[in-house]
Design a protein around this motif. Structure first.
Motif, PDB file in Angstrom:
ATOM      1  N   TRP A  24      14.460  -0.272  58.020  1.00  0.00           N
ATOM      2  CA  TRP A  24      14.532  -0.881  56.694  1.00  0.00           C
ATOM      3  C   TRP A  24      15.603  -0.178  55.878  1.00  0.00           C
ATOM      4  CZ3 TRP A  24      13.668   0.977  51.657  1.00  0.00           C
ATOM      5  CH2 TRP A  24      13.598  -0.008  50.664  1.00  0.00           C
ATOM      6  N   THR A  25      16.344  -0.963  55.115  1.00  0.00           N
ATOM      7  CA  THR A  25      17.350  -0.402  54.212  1.00  0.00           C
ATOM      8  C   THR A  25      17.124  -0.987  52.819  1.00  0.00           C
ATOM      9  OG1 THR A  25      18.818  -2.171  55.001  1.00  0.00           O
ATOM     10  CG2 THR A  25      19.164   0.008  55.930  1.00  0.00           C
ATOM     11  N   ASN A  26      17.678  -0.307  51.806  1.00  0.00           N
ATOM     12  CA  ASN A  26      17.420  -0.678  50.410  1.00  0.00           C
ATOM     13  C   ASN A  26      17.878  -2.089  50.047  1.00  0.00           C
ATOM     14  OD1 ASN A  26      16.222   1.742  49.722  1.00  0.00           O
ATOM     15  ND2 ASN A  26      18.183   2.725  49.279  1.00  0.00           N
ATOM     16  N   ASP A  27      18.758  -2.674  50.859  1.00  0.00           N
ATOM     17  CA  ASP A  27      19.232  -4.024  50.526  1.00  0.00           C
ATOM     18  C   ASP A  27      18.213  -5.097  50.919  1.00  0.00           C
ATOM     19  OD1 ASP A  27      19.684  -3.390  53.209  1.00  0.00           O
ATOM     20  OD2 ASP A  27      21.276  -4.867  53.410  1.00  0.00           O
ATOM     21  N   LYS A  28      17.155  -4.689  51.621  1.00  0.00           N
ATOM     22  CA  LYS A  28      16.089  -5.638  51.974  1.00  0.00           C
ATOM     23  C   LYS A  28      14.987  -5.535  50.922  1.00  0.00           C
ATOM     24  CE  LYS A  28      16.908  -5.212  56.934  1.00  0.00           C
ATOM     25  NZ  LYS A  28      16.592  -4.360  58.069  1.00  0.00           N
ATOM     26  N   THR A  29      14.761  -6.618  50.202  1.00  0.00           N
ATOM     27  CA  THR A  29      13.803  -6.597  49.091  1.00  0.00           C
ATOM     28  C   THR A  29      12.457  -7.145  49.522  1.00  0.00           C
ATOM     29  OG1 THR A  29      15.640  -6.933  47.547  1.00  0.00           O
ATOM     30  CG2 THR A  29      13.418  -7.328  46.709  1.00  0.00           C
TER      31      THR A  29
ATOM     32  N   PRO B 163       7.076  10.486  54.417  1.00  0.00           N
ATOM     33  CA  PRO B 163       7.800  11.136  55.524  1.00  0.00           C
ATOM     34  C   PRO B 163       6.973  11.109  56.810  1.00  0.00           C
ATOM     35  CG  PRO B 163       7.985  12.451  53.518  1.00  0.00           C
ATOM     36  CD  PRO B 163       6.987  11.363  53.230  1.00  0.00           C
ATOM     37  N   LEU B 164       7.630  10.766  57.906  1.00  0.00           N
ATOM     38  CA  LEU B 164       6.953  10.676  59.201  1.00  0.00           C
ATOM     39  C   LEU B 164       6.317  12.015  59.582  1.00  0.00           C
ATOM     40  CD1 LEU B 164       6.254   9.220  61.851  1.00  0.00           C
ATOM     41  CD2 LEU B 164       8.543   9.779  62.680  1.00  0.00           C
ATOM     42  N   GLU B 165       7.013  13.108  59.297  1.00  0.00           N
ATOM     43  CA  GLU B 165       6.493  14.436  59.637  1.00  0.00           C
ATOM     44  C   GLU B 165       5.161  14.692  58.918  1.00  0.00           C
ATOM     45  OE1 GLU B 165       8.037  19.073  59.523  1.00  0.00           O
ATOM     46  OE2 GLU B 165       9.485  17.436  59.392  1.00  0.00           O
ATOM     47  N   ASP B 166       5.063  14.239  57.664  1.00  0.00           N
ATOM     48  CA  ASP B 166       3.810  14.403  56.917  1.00  0.00           C
ATOM     49  C   ASP B 166       2.699  13.552  57.518  1.00  0.00           C
ATOM     50  OD1 ASP B 166       5.150  16.117  55.253  1.00  0.00           O
ATOM     51  OD2 ASP B 166       5.261  14.737  53.549  1.00  0.00           O
ATOM     52  N   MET B 167       3.046  12.337  57.951  1.00  0.00           N
ATOM     53  CA  MET B 167       2.048  11.463  58.577  1.00  0.00           C
ATOM     54  C   MET B 167       1.529  12.085  59.871  1.00  0.00           C
ATOM     55  SD  MET B 167       1.365   8.811  56.749  1.00  0.00           S
ATOM     56  CE  MET B 167       0.527   7.830  57.984  1.00  0.00           C
ATOM     57  N   GLU B 168       2.428  12.704  60.633  1.00  0.00           N
ATOM     58  CA  GLU B 168       2.017  13.375  61.872  1.00  0.00           C
ATOM     59  C   GLU B 168       1.061  14.528  61.559  1.00  0.00           C
ATOM     60  OE1 GLU B 168       5.807  12.729  64.841  1.00  0.00           O
ATOM     61  OE2 GLU B 168       6.054  14.092  63.181  1.00  0.00           O
ATOM     62  N   GLY B 169       1.312  15.228  60.465  1.00  0.00           N
ATOM     63  CA  GLY B 169       0.454  16.338  60.066  1.00  0.00           C
ATOM     64  C   GLY B 169      -0.954  15.895  59.714  1.00  0.00           C
TER      65      GLY B 169
ATOM     66  N   PHE C  45      10.582   1.590  59.150  1.00  0.00           N
ATOM     67  CA  PHE C  45      10.937   2.967  58.816  1.00  0.00           C
ATOM     68  C   PHE C  45      12.320   2.984  58.198  1.00  0.00           C
ATOM     69  CE2 PHE C  45      12.498   2.148  63.075  1.00  0.00           C
ATOM     70  CZ  PHE C  45      13.772   2.688  63.055  1.00  0.00           C
ATOM     71  N   ARG C  46      12.636   4.085  57.534  1.00  0.00           N
ATOM     72  CA  ARG C  46      13.987   4.276  56.987  1.00  0.00           C
ATOM     73  C   ARG C  46      14.377   5.727  57.193  1.00  0.00           C
ATOM     74  NH1 ARG C  46      14.335   6.531  51.871  1.00  0.00           N
ATOM     75  NH2 ARG C  46      12.330   7.141  51.000  1.00  0.00           N
ATOM     76  N   LYS C  47      15.659   5.990  57.197  1.00  0.00           N
ATOM     77  CA  LYS C  47      16.152   7.356  57.391  1.00  0.00           C
ATOM     78  C   LYS C  47      16.880   7.776  56.127  1.00  0.00           C
ATOM     79  CE  LYS C  47      17.779  10.308  61.051  1.00  0.00           C
ATOM     80  NZ  LYS C  47      19.151  10.776  60.919  1.00  0.00           N
ATOM     81  N   GLU C  48      16.517   8.944  55.625  1.00  0.00           N
ATOM     82  CA  GLU C  48      17.165   9.486  54.427  1.00  0.00           C
ATOM     83  C   GLU C  48      17.640  10.889  54.774  1.00  0.00           C
ATOM     84  OE1 GLU C  48      15.068  10.772  50.545  1.00  0.00           O
ATOM     85  OE2 GLU C  48      15.460   8.636  50.298  1.00  0.00           O
TER      86      GLU C  48
END
Length: 199
Positions: free
Chosen positions: A126-131, A145-151, A38-41
């Motif tokens: 996960w962060t953008n520096d991991k390819t 988005p996790l919220e969309d997956m829950e929906g 997962f990542r946080k934005e």
């Protein structure tokens, strides 16, 4: 050479070793490794889904766990996980990077397949520096988005994600997701929310 798996009884006690194909035909309990990245934005948590390759025997082209696989007989779960992550999405991680979330017993039936898994669940921020360098088993890595997956658990709709690899927009719905028990999904989504709250 056939992939050999340890099989378990209902109480999760090992009772023998069997070929993977026979395990799925006979409906034996066996161990799998599941890594959800997962990542946080900003305030939004995004789940990373693997899109399985078109040529996969089971569930071709469908979206699933970021990296997952069987734990072979005699193999340590974490070492199996490190191997799967490298093989499928090309990330080099060490066992200490993976955040354990316990296990969930899940039973899936698809045609003649009876898949009874003791799912060992781990999380990985996960962060953008991991390819990602995807292997032959994987077609894409898609952020949703996790919220969309829950929906999606309760509503027959589509949500939008985008490819981490090329930025292309992808549509995700129940029909193009590998089927999982709703209890399993709730377990994972809650674990991710609790994990993010601690970071």
């Amino acid at each position: 050479m056939a992939e050999m798996l340890t099989i378990y009884n209902e109480n999760e006690q090992p009772i023998g070793i069997k070929e993977r194909e026979k395990v799925h035909l006979d409906g034996d309990w066996h161990e799998t490794f599941h890594c959800w990245m997962f990542r946080k934005e900003g305030e939004t948590i995004h789940l990373l889904l693997q899109q399985r390759a078109d040529h996969k025997k089971d569930f071709p082209s469908l979206f699933d766990i970021t990296a997952a696989g069987h734990v072979e007989a005699g193999e340590d779960v974490l070492l199996a996980g490190v191997r799967e992550i490298d093989e499928e999405v090309g990330l080099t991680v060490v066992p200490g990077d993976l955040i354990p979330q316990g296990y969930y017993k899940e039973e899936l039936k698809e045609g003649v397949l009876v898949d009874r898994e003791i799912c060992r669940i781990y999380l990985l921020p996960w962060t953008n520096d991991k390819t990602f360098t995807i292997g032959e088993e994987v077609k894409d890595i898609v952020s949703v988005p996790l919220e969309d997956m829950e929906g999606l658990m309760d509503l027959p709709r589509s949500v939008k994600g985008f490819s981490i690899l090329n930025g292309e927009e992808k549509e995700v719905n129940r029909k193009n997701l590998v089927p999982h028990e709703k209890g399993y999904e709730r377990y994972v989504f809650q674990a991710i929310r609790e994990c993010v709250a601690k970071l």
